[in-house]
Design a protein around this motif. Structure first.
Motif, short mmCIF file in Angstrom:
data_model
loop_
_atom_site.label_atom_id
_atom_site.label_comp_id
_atom_site.label_asym_id
_atom_site.label_seq_id
_atom_site.Cartn_x
_atom_site.Cartn_y
_atom_site.Cartn_z
N ASP A 770 47.54 22.65 33.55
CA ASP A 770 48.89 22.99 33.09
C ASP A 770 49.72 21.80 32.67
N THR A 771 49.12 20.62 32.58
CA THR A 771 49.90 19.42 32.27
C THR A 771 49.31 18.70 31.07
N PRO A 772 50.11 17.83 30.43
CA PRO A 772 49.60 17.10 29.26
C PRO A 772 48.35 16.29 29.59
N ASN A 773 47.39 16.36 28.68
CA ASN A 773 46.11 15.64 28.83
C ASN A 773 45.38 16.04 30.10
N ASN A 774 45.79 17.15 30.67
CA ASN A 774 45.16 17.67 31.88
C ASN A 774 45.18 16.68 33.05
N GLU A 775 46.14 15.75 33.03
CA GLU A 775 46.28 14.81 34.14
C GLU A 775 46.95 15.49 35.32
N SER A 776 46.77 14.96 36.49
CA SER A 776 47.27 15.61 37.70
C SER A 776 48.77 15.49 37.88
N TYR A 777 49.35 14.41 37.41
CA TYR A 777 50.76 14.09 37.67
C TYR A 777 51.06 14.23 39.16
#
Length: 812
Positions: A770-777
């Motif tokens: 659900d986040t940009p570039n599929n990064e975890s944040y």
């Protein structure tokens, strides 16, 4: 007199963990191609090395030998040749530090035995127990000697007050202006008249000396033993007791000798405050004693010599503090009255709009004299002020995405240690475009809570390291009824008179008030327990343990002084050879080679060089990557102590740094407090390494890689034991028969032990749909040091912001 301090092994890198080592050598052998975390120790080509920070597989230990600057390589040489012989108990000493620190004590020859060794070739066999010429070896030129060793030279008996290097000659004691001017002390003139010549191999046969005289009588080469006229000397003072300081006269009475007599007066103790001796080389001299807020017992030394024979006498003068009980004296707060200082901040604007510069002015502070100022930021996105110790400062606020509020704090203090704290809030309007992915602060706080809430040990540790607001801390005064509860407990056990007695030779900056404020900062130290544990008993034992380590780490270690060594703690304040004007050193300041330089940026001195983060205070806090975290814990602002490191020596932080170390764990090591109060319960991994609760394991926590695990009790550990036995007796602490006081047979703490805990945040490399570039944040807990600690509120959000292209919405 400037109190300087020789490095201890404890706190040169408080926050860095180290590798466990065995008893055969001080560290494991270096493995080529392996990366090492900061604080690791290895043996390589016979030498002991340590990593200052992360070392990659391509960075080898020997790089330290060719680096122009200490910070050019992650490796530093700890001890040359320390790994060559596993059978020598001292082979791991040298300049080595503990497994979790940067450097041990520098062998300057003036360390008073504070954890310094470097005595591989010390083989006289006298230890510290020799007494008299029959047990004392002849001095060997160029040899190093440990504290307490006795040698014969030119017929006289000398004793090493602390570590004596090969170029420290016994006769230096005869010409030194003060007894601390040389590691050697003349113990007994003509005390070795039957022990043979000096600087030879104890030849007592029929050899002739250089003058042609026979040596059969074992006299020294000068022949003075039989021909010299003895000197009789005494010293007296015009007053044996004075109140509030003043001028006294010291008189020498001497007779005998074979030529004109010379005189040398010196202040033997305490090291501070220093008396002013008007004419140190006259038979009679006036001495000015400074006024003091506590009673001071001065011991003056008189040395009389005719050029051949030297004799010494001593005289003691009591300088009593003024008994000022005038309740109307606004500068005297020892009666429990509130601070006479009122801090005040005026601001150029309380709202800067989109961006702007705000001036904070503390010059309106009232009360007291010689006001000093300390600034810090306690909330809001991190910004840097223009200065941190002036009466005014400014801060420039760049555009932000969302509306934010900043809180700034001013601590104002006067010369009597009266203090007050003021705060001001500045608002800023959000006007900048979002930079990357936007996350609300509430979302980040919820994520942090979710990760940490299930870890009971982490919650216990967080409770232990909790700190009070500085407004409460600065208001603490001895005898003040409104002092925090743990401070009141300490006062009920340790009075100011006790403090003066236990630390009779302390540097003047180590005041009783400063200790109480350091205690106030940490509620868990001498705090309450709700589960039936005896808080008073734990407090007594905590101070007995802490003060015993003070004696070893910061003690004068002067065997010949009137005050016993267990009461010589807190003698040293700053590391020897360093001043506040010194630039460079103890700083990982190059951002291109160290992430620590970016996380805890080094300040700039007036000369354009980096400020030095050398050892200061009771725990010898060193390196910018320790000053930054300590500053965060004390002020919620990393910049305060990075910009003004001198505060660690000159304020209550000089003692708070030691309590900081006392209550903070260094996983897999527990905190010393958790050892004492029973929170730490060794598991099977700990017990396999013979790690059990007791005084010995606290030494292991402090300096285990150097003093422990050898199978034979290290002399420094033995000193600690002796000091603890004395402090425990003083505090009425019963030492159980089965308490392990030493650590010779203990292994090192290992991952999997009861205190193993991940306390740092680092980037979570996971995947998210659900986040940009599929990064975890997101960030995760790790067991190596990073710039973000799970023990600091708000560091999780800083970790996410620092590792991802994102913006925090502070209004969400």
């Amino acid at each position: 007199m400037s109190h300087i301090f020789i490095r201890t092994a404890i706190a040169s890198a408080l926050m860095l963990g180290g590798q466990g080592v065995g008893a055969a050598q001080p560290a494991d052998d270096y493995v080529a191609g392996q990366s090492y975390t900061g604080g690791s120790q290895v043996c390589y080509e016979g030498n002991l090395y340590k990593t200052q920070w992360w070392a990659t597989a391509s960075q080898i230990p020997s790089d330290a030998l060719t680096s122009e600057n200490r910070w050019d390589s992650p490796w530093i040489l700890e001890a040359s040749g320390a790994c060559e012989s596993s059978g020598d108990n001292d082979s791991n000493s040298g300049n080595s530090d503990n497994s979790d620190s940067g450097d041990d004590n520098t062998d300057s020859g003036n360390n008073g035995g504070t954890d310094s060794d470097n005595s591989d070739n010390t083989n006289s066999g006298n230890g510290g127990d020799s007494g008299g010429s029959d047990d004392s070896d002849t001095y060997i030129s160029g040899q190093n000697y440990r504290k307490g060793e006795e040698v014969c030279y030119d017929g006289d008996l000398f004793i090493a007050q602390w570590w004596a290097n090969g170029d420290d000659h016994p006769t230096d004691a005869l010409t030194a202006e003060n007894t601390w001017g040389s590691p050697w002390l003349l113990k007994e003139a003509d005390g070795c008249s039957s022990s043979g010549d000096s600087d030879d191999d104890n030849d007592t046969g029929g050899d002739s000396d250089d003058s042609g005289n026979s040596d059969n009588d074992n006299s020294d080469d000068s022949g003075n033993d039989s021909d010299s006229t003895p000197i009789t000397v005494s010293a007296s003072a015009s007053q044996s007791q004075i109140t509030g300081g003043g001028i006294i006269t010291l008189d020498a009475s001497a007779s005998g000798g074979d030529s004109n007599l010379s005189y040398s007066w010196a202040q033997l103790s305490p090291a501070s405050p220093e008396a002013d001796i008007a004419s140190a080389t006259s038979a009679s001299t006036s001495v000015t004693l400074p006024s003091s807020t506590y009673d001071v017992s001065y011991v003056f030394s008189l040395i009389v010599s005719d050029g051949e024979i030297t004799e010494e006498a001593q005289v003691t003068v009591q300088n009593l503090a003024l008994d000022d009980t005038d309740e109307d004296d606004s500068d005297d707060n020892t009666d429990g009255s509130e601070s006479s200082v009122t801090a005040n901040i005026s601001v150029s604007s309380i709202n800067v709009g989109c961006s702007g510069t705000v001036t904070l002015d503390g010059s309106g502070t009232t009360g007291g004299s010689d006001i000093s100022y300390i600034w810090s930021q306690t909330s809001g996105p991190v910004v840097k002020m223009s200065n941190y110790t002036g009466s005014s400062t400014s801060v420039t606020l760049s555009e932000v995405y969302s509306d934010v509020t900043y809180t700034f704090q001013l601590t104002a203090s006067d010369s009597t240690q009266a203090s007050d704290v003021a705060e001001v809030s500045i608002s800023q309007d959000g006007c900048a475009s979002a930079d990357g992915y936007v996350m609300g602060i509430s979302e980040l706080e919820a994520a942090e809570e979710s990760i940490t809430s299930g870890d009971s040990l982490l919650e216990e540790v967080k409770d232990t390291v909790e700190t009070r607001d500085n407004a409460v801390v600065e208001a603490v005064q001895p005898g003040r009824s409104a002092n925090p509860e743990n401070v009141l407990r300490v006062e009920s056990i340790l009075s100011e008179e006790d403090w003066d007695y236990l630390f009779a030779l302390r540097a003047e900056e180590y005041t009783y008030t400063n200790f109480l404020r350091a205690v106030a900062k940490f509620p868990a130290f001498c705090g309450d327990y709700t589960d039936g544990r005896d808080a008073d008993a734990i407090c007594r034992k905590s101070m007995a343990v802490m003060f015993a380590h003070y004696a070893q780490e910061t003690g004068a270690h002067a065997t010949g002084w009137e005050v016993p060594e267990w009461r010589q703690g807190l003698y040293w304040l700053r590391e020897i050879g360093w001043t506040e004007d010194t630039s460079g050193g103890y700083g990982a300041c190059d951002a291109s080679s160290s992430w620590a330089a970016e996380a805890w940026p080094c300040a700039i001195n007036d000369d354009g060089g980096y400020k030095s983060y050398f050892g200061r205070g009771a725990k010898q806090l060193s390196w910018n990557y320790n000053y930054g975290p300590f500053s965060q814990a004390m002020y919620s602002d990393i910049y305060t102590l990075l910009e003004a490191p001198e505060l660690v020596a000159d304020t209550w932080l000089n003692l708070a740094s030691s309590i900081f170390f006392f209550v903070y764990p260094q996983p897999p090591k527990p905190s010393i407090l958790h050892v004492i109060d029973g929170t730490w319960e060794p598991n099977s991994v700990d017990l396999a390494n013979n790690l059990t609760a007791g005084f010995g394991v606290t030494t292991n926590i402090i300096n285990g890689a150097i003093e422990c695990s050898s199978g034979t009790e290290d002399y420094r550990s033995q000193y600690r034991i002796e000091y603890y036995q004395s402090t425990a007796e003083y505090f009425g602490v019963e030492i159980p028969e089965d308490e392990e006081l030493g650590c010779a047979n203990m292994g090192q703490f290992q991952t999997g032990g009861a205190a193993s805990l991940d306390i740092y945040w680092d980037k979570d490399w996971g995947w998210s749909a659900d986040t940009p570039n599929n990064e975890s944040y997101a960030c995760q807990l790790v067991n190596y040091q990073t710039a973000y600690s799970a023990l600091n509120e708000g560091d999780y959000a800083k970790c996410v912001e620092g590792n991802f292209d994102m913006t925090i919405d502070y209004q969400d």
